[in-house]
Motif scaffolding. Sequence first.
Motif, short mmCIF file in Angstrom:
data_model
loop_
_atom_site.label_atom_id
_atom_site.label_comp_id
_atom_site.label_asym_id
_atom_site.label_seq_id
_atom_site.Cartn_x
_atom_site.Cartn_y
_atom_site.Cartn_z
N ARG A 80 0.94 -1.30 -0.12
CA ARG A 80 0.06 0.01 -0.07
C ARG A 80 0.68 1.21 0.02
O ARG A 80 1.47 1.56 0.93
N HIS A 81 0.83 2.02 -1.02
CA HIS A 81 1.72 3.27 -1.23
C HIS A 81 1.19 4.35 -0.18
O HIS A 81 -0.20 4.75 -0.09
N GLY A 82 2.01 4.97 0.53
CA GLY A 82 1.96 5.94 1.54
C GLY A 82 1.40 5.43 2.86
O GLY A 82 0.96 6.06 3.62
N GLU A 83 1.36 4.14 2.96
CA GLU A 83 0.83 3.55 4.37
C GLU A 83 1.99 2.90 4.94
O GLU A 83 3.08 2.22 4.34
N THR A 84 2.43 3.08 6.44
CA THR A 84 3.40 2.57 7.08
C THR A 84 3.11 1.32 7.70
O THR A 84 2.04 0.91 8.26
N LEU A 85 4.09 -0.08 7.43
CA LEU A 85 3.81 -1.17 8.19
C LEU A 85 4.39 -0.87 9.64
O LEU A 85 5.09 -0.10 10.09
N PRO A 86 3.51 -1.66 10.68
CA PRO A 86 3.84 -1.47 12.02
C PRO A 86 5.28 -2.24 12.18
O PRO A 86 5.85 -2.96 11.51
N ASN A 87 5.95 -2.04 13.31
CA ASN A 87 7.13 -2.44 13.63
C ASN A 87 7.05 -3.87 13.93
O ASN A 87 6.18 -4.17 14.41
N ASP A 88 8.22 -4.49 13.31
CA ASP A 88 8.34 -5.98 13.46
C ASP A 88 7.08 -6.75 13.11
O ASP A 88 6.64 -7.71 13.68
N ASN A 89 6.39 -6.28 11.95
CA ASN A 89 5.28 -6.67 11.42
C ASN A 89 5.13 -6.70 9.78
O ASN A 89 5.45 -5.62 9.12
N ASP A 90 4.70 -7.84 9.23
CA ASP A 90 4.51 -7.73 7.73
C ASP A 90 3.19 -7.60 7.42
O ASP A 90 2.94 -7.66 6.09
N GLU A 91 2.10 -7.21 8.07
CA GLU A 91 0.81 -7.00 7.80
C GLU A 91 0.63 -5.43 8.45
O GLU A 91 0.68 -5.27 9.33
N TYR A 92 -0.53 -4.98 7.57
CA TYR A 92 -0.92 -3.65 7.85
C TYR A 92 -1.90 -3.75 8.87
O TYR A 92 -2.81 -4.77 8.98
N GLU A 93 -2.06 -2.79 9.53
CA GLU A 93 -3.17 -2.74 10.54
C GLU A 93 -4.85 -2.65 10.18
O GLU A 93 -5.42 -2.97 10.67
N THR A 94 -4.68 -1.77 9.09
CA THR A 94 -6.18 -1.71 8.58
C THR A 94 -6.69 -2.52 7.45
O THR A 94 -5.74 -3.16 6.87
N GLU A 95 -7.99 -2.68 7.54
CA GLU A 95 -8.52 -3.56 6.44
C GLU A 95 -8.38 -2.90 4.98
O GLU A 95 -8.23 -1.42 4.77
N VAL A 96 -8.40 -3.64 3.91
CA VAL A 96 -8.19 -2.98 2.75
C VAL A 96 -9.61 -2.36 2.12
O VAL A 96 -10.49 -3.27 2.45
N ASP A 97 -9.83 -1.08 1.61
CA ASP A 97 -10.82 -0.71 1.34
C ASP A 97 -10.81 0.11 -0.10
O ASP A 97 -9.80 0.07 -0.74
N GLU A 98 -11.93 0.62 -0.40
CA GLU A 98 -11.70 1.17 -1.80
C GLU A 98 -10.83 2.30 -1.93
O GLU A 98 -10.37 2.51 -3.00
N THR A 99 -10.62 3.01 -0.88
CA THR A 99 -9.56 4.30 -0.81
C THR A 99 -8.28 3.68 -0.71
O THR A 99 -7.45 4.58 -0.89
N THR A 100 -7.78 2.16 -0.21
CA THR A 100 -6.41 1.85 -0.39
C THR A 100 -5.67 1.97 -1.72
O THR A 100 -6.15 1.56 -2.75
N ASN A 101 -4.59 2.71 -1.89
CA ASN A 101 -3.82 2.81 -2.96
C ASN A 101 -3.06 1.51 -2.98
O ASN A 101 -1.79 1.20 -2.28
N LEU A 102 -3.29 0.55 -3.91
CA LEU A 102 -2.59 -0.56 -4.09
C LEU A 102 -2.04 -0.21 -5.69
O LEU A 102 -2.50 -0.68 -6.48
N PRO A 103 -0.79 0.12 -5.79
CA PRO A 103 -0.44 0.39 -6.98
C PRO A 103 0.36 -0.73 -8.00
O PRO A 103 0.61 -0.55 -9.05
N ILE A 104 0.82 -1.83 -7.20
CA ILE A 104 1.30 -2.97 -7.82
C ILE A 104 0.05 -3.87 -8.42
O ILE A 104 -0.80 -4.50 -7.60
N ALA A 105 -0.18 -3.87 -9.66
CA ALA A 105 -1.43 -4.65 -10.36
C ALA A 105 -0.90 -6.08 -10.85
O ALA A 105 -1.52 -6.87 -10.74
N ARG A 106 0.32 -6.26 -11.06
CA ARG A 106 1.00 -7.46 -11.39
C ARG A 106 2.36 -7.68 -10.94
O ARG A 106 3.11 -6.70 -10.91
N ALA A 107 2.53 -8.98 -10.44
CA ALA A 107 3.91 -9.30 -9.92
C ALA A 107 4.38 -10.79 -10.16
O ALA A 107 3.47 -11.31 -10.36
N ALA A 108 5.79 -10.80 -10.36
CA ALA A 108 6.04 -12.10 -10.56
C ALA A 108 7.66 -12.24 -9.76
O ALA A 108 8.17 -11.20 -9.92
N VAL A 109 7.81 -13.32 -9.46
CA VAL A 109 9.11 -13.42 -8.54
C VAL A 109 9.95 -14.68 -9.28
O VAL A 109 9.24 -15.77 -9.42
#
Length: 279
Positions: A80-109
């Motif tokens: 989520r662009h512009g949102e900070t992760l909590p310390n020592d955590n890899d999950e965001y604290e808030t739920e995803v909603d329509e206003t959440t900025n998710l700039p990555i539409a496709r990804a491959a590793v």
Amino acid sequence: MTINDIKNQIINEAQNQDALSGLTSTSKAAIFNLWAYATAFVIWLQYEFFSTYQKETDEKIKAQKRYTLLWFRNKALSYRHGETLPNDNDEYETEVDETTNLPIARAAVIELELNNRKNLFIKVASEGTESLTPVEQDVKSNLEQYFAHIKPAGTKIVIFTGPADQLKLNIRFFYDPLILDENGARIDGTQNTPVQDVIKDYLRNLKFNGEFTLTTLQDLLQDVNGCADREAYIDNAEANYLTPPEWQVIQSSYVANSGYMDIADENLNIQFIAKTVQL
């Protein structure tokens, strides 16, 4: 296992029970047959419930495995662009909603070894108005910081984003003059570029970082309504991702450097050849 398979097992077992020896009717309306069917349906439904539960559980277990290639891919997509992760955590604290900025539409590793060290290359792209586009530089920079926060120690991660690899095609397309004209347009006026549309749809729907194959595209061209006797041939195919361009001949398949492909009109050369279909 089908409902009828279960029902037949019930009826076969009934024949082995002396107390049920009088139930010999083969009529579909017989009470015993109706009861056997209803019981079989309930049992079959339980099988289906369990199968669905097993699939969902397997998917959850697969998704929860940390530090797999799938885990890194899912983390890129959930950034989520512009949102900070909590310390020592890899999950965001808030739920995803329509206003959440998710700039990555496709990804491959993918995992590659460079200088005797394994690296994780994470290819990413954003959704443009009509096609995929490279992610913006500030998003890429923040994504690098995001992975630096959540990755295990010692893991070398490279974030890669770039414009679509360009495709060049030379095609011979034999057309039925009762359906298409000399430019490949439908005579009934419903579609002006059916052949070109098939090619662009194939590229648009190709799995991100998936394999472009000439045989698959040629099959799609041969399926076009108006292709005479399924004669459509890709005589030459080339790809490029460099500036200035260095076109690479595609022998049978190709995986885009950027993860996705596009073709400019000037790079699509189609020779339309009239051929009457023999009935």
